[in-house]
Write a protein that holds these residues in place. Sequence first.
Motif, mmCIF file in Angstrom:
data_model
loop_
_atom_site.group_PDB
_atom_site.id
_atom_site.type_symbol
_atom_site.label_atom_id
_atom_site.label_comp_id
_atom_site.label_asym_id
_atom_site.label_seq_id
_atom_site.Cartn_x
_atom_site.Cartn_y
_atom_site.Cartn_z
ATOM 1 N N TYR A 182 107.480 44.717 84.211
ATOM 2 C CA TYR A 182 107.402 45.771 85.214
ATOM 3 C C TYR A 182 108.788 46.276 85.589
ATOM 4 O O TYR A 182 109.779 45.550 85.517
ATOM 5 C CB TYR A 182 106.694 45.249 86.466
ATOM 6 C CG TYR A 182 105.310 44.738 86.173
ATOM 7 C CD1 TYR A 182 104.241 45.615 86.004
ATOM 8 C CD2 TYR A 182 105.061 43.379 86.034
ATOM 9 C CE1 TYR A 182 102.967 45.154 85.709
ATOM 10 C CE2 TYR A 182 103.786 42.902 85.742
ATOM 11 C CZ TYR A 182 102.753 43.796 85.583
ATOM 12 O OH TYR A 182 101.487 43.333 85.288
ATOM 13 N N GLN A 217 105.957 48.657 82.458
ATOM 14 C CA GLN A 217 105.177 49.478 83.381
ATOM 15 C C GLN A 217 105.963 49.680 84.670
ATOM 16 O O GLN A 217 106.349 48.721 85.327
ATOM 17 C CB GLN A 217 103.838 48.810 83.702
ATOM 18 C CG GLN A 217 102.984 49.576 84.678
ATOM 19 C CD GLN A 217 102.625 50.959 84.155
ATOM 20 O OE1 GLN A 217 102.026 51.090 83.104
ATOM 21 N NE2 GLN A 217 102.999 51.989 84.902
ATOM 22 N N ILE A 230 106.302 50.456 88.521
ATOM 23 C CA ILE A 230 105.469 50.326 89.716
ATOM 24 C C ILE A 230 106.178 51.033 90.861
ATOM 25 O O ILE A 230 107.308 50.698 91.203
ATOM 26 C CB ILE A 230 105.205 48.851 90.083
ATOM 27 C CG1 ILE A 230 104.351 48.198 88.998
ATOM 28 C CG2 ILE A 230 104.531 48.742 91.447
ATOM 29 C CD1 ILE A 230 103.958 46.771 89.283
#
Length: 176
Positions: free
Chosen positions: A40, A158, A160
């Motif tokens: 992340y 990813q 966030i």
Amino acid sequence: MANRQALRELQSRLADRLKAAKTQGVSASWLAVEAGGGKYLFPLNQSGEIFPWVSAQNVPYTQAWFAGVANLRGGLYGVVDLASFVTGKMPPARSELARTESRLVALNSALEINCALQIDKLAGLRNPEAFTDFAERSSDAPEFFGHSYVDSNGVHWQEINLQLLAQQAHFLTISA
């Protein structure tokens, strides 16, 4: 004691890299972390202080992903197991050895929520040039997910959006 020294050294290296990036005209955009096998990216302007793992005081009748509350530098913070929250599954079992690499990443104080995200491992700072490809958030992804990125090794990351995460009703409702 060794863990505290290692954390101080890591924080010092991160601070030095941030200073160097500013003076050299290069800016890091994200704090890269790993949690539950996922990778992340937290926007730096939404991330707060990084703390070594401390055991959180359990709070009864809360969601499985809510690890409890912890005293971090004199402030009371709710601790959320990031991997469990994102996947919706029970928190993964972690050995004592794994806990030595675990960290708590506080949300920036500007977001006005005393919360720290439990992660498994810090992976450093990243800037857009570290990635070779990106994709928009898919329609079935959580609202707080941003773009997904692929680095030069083919690893998917990813993003966030911590500000959107902090505004999610599900995130704010910890009662079971």
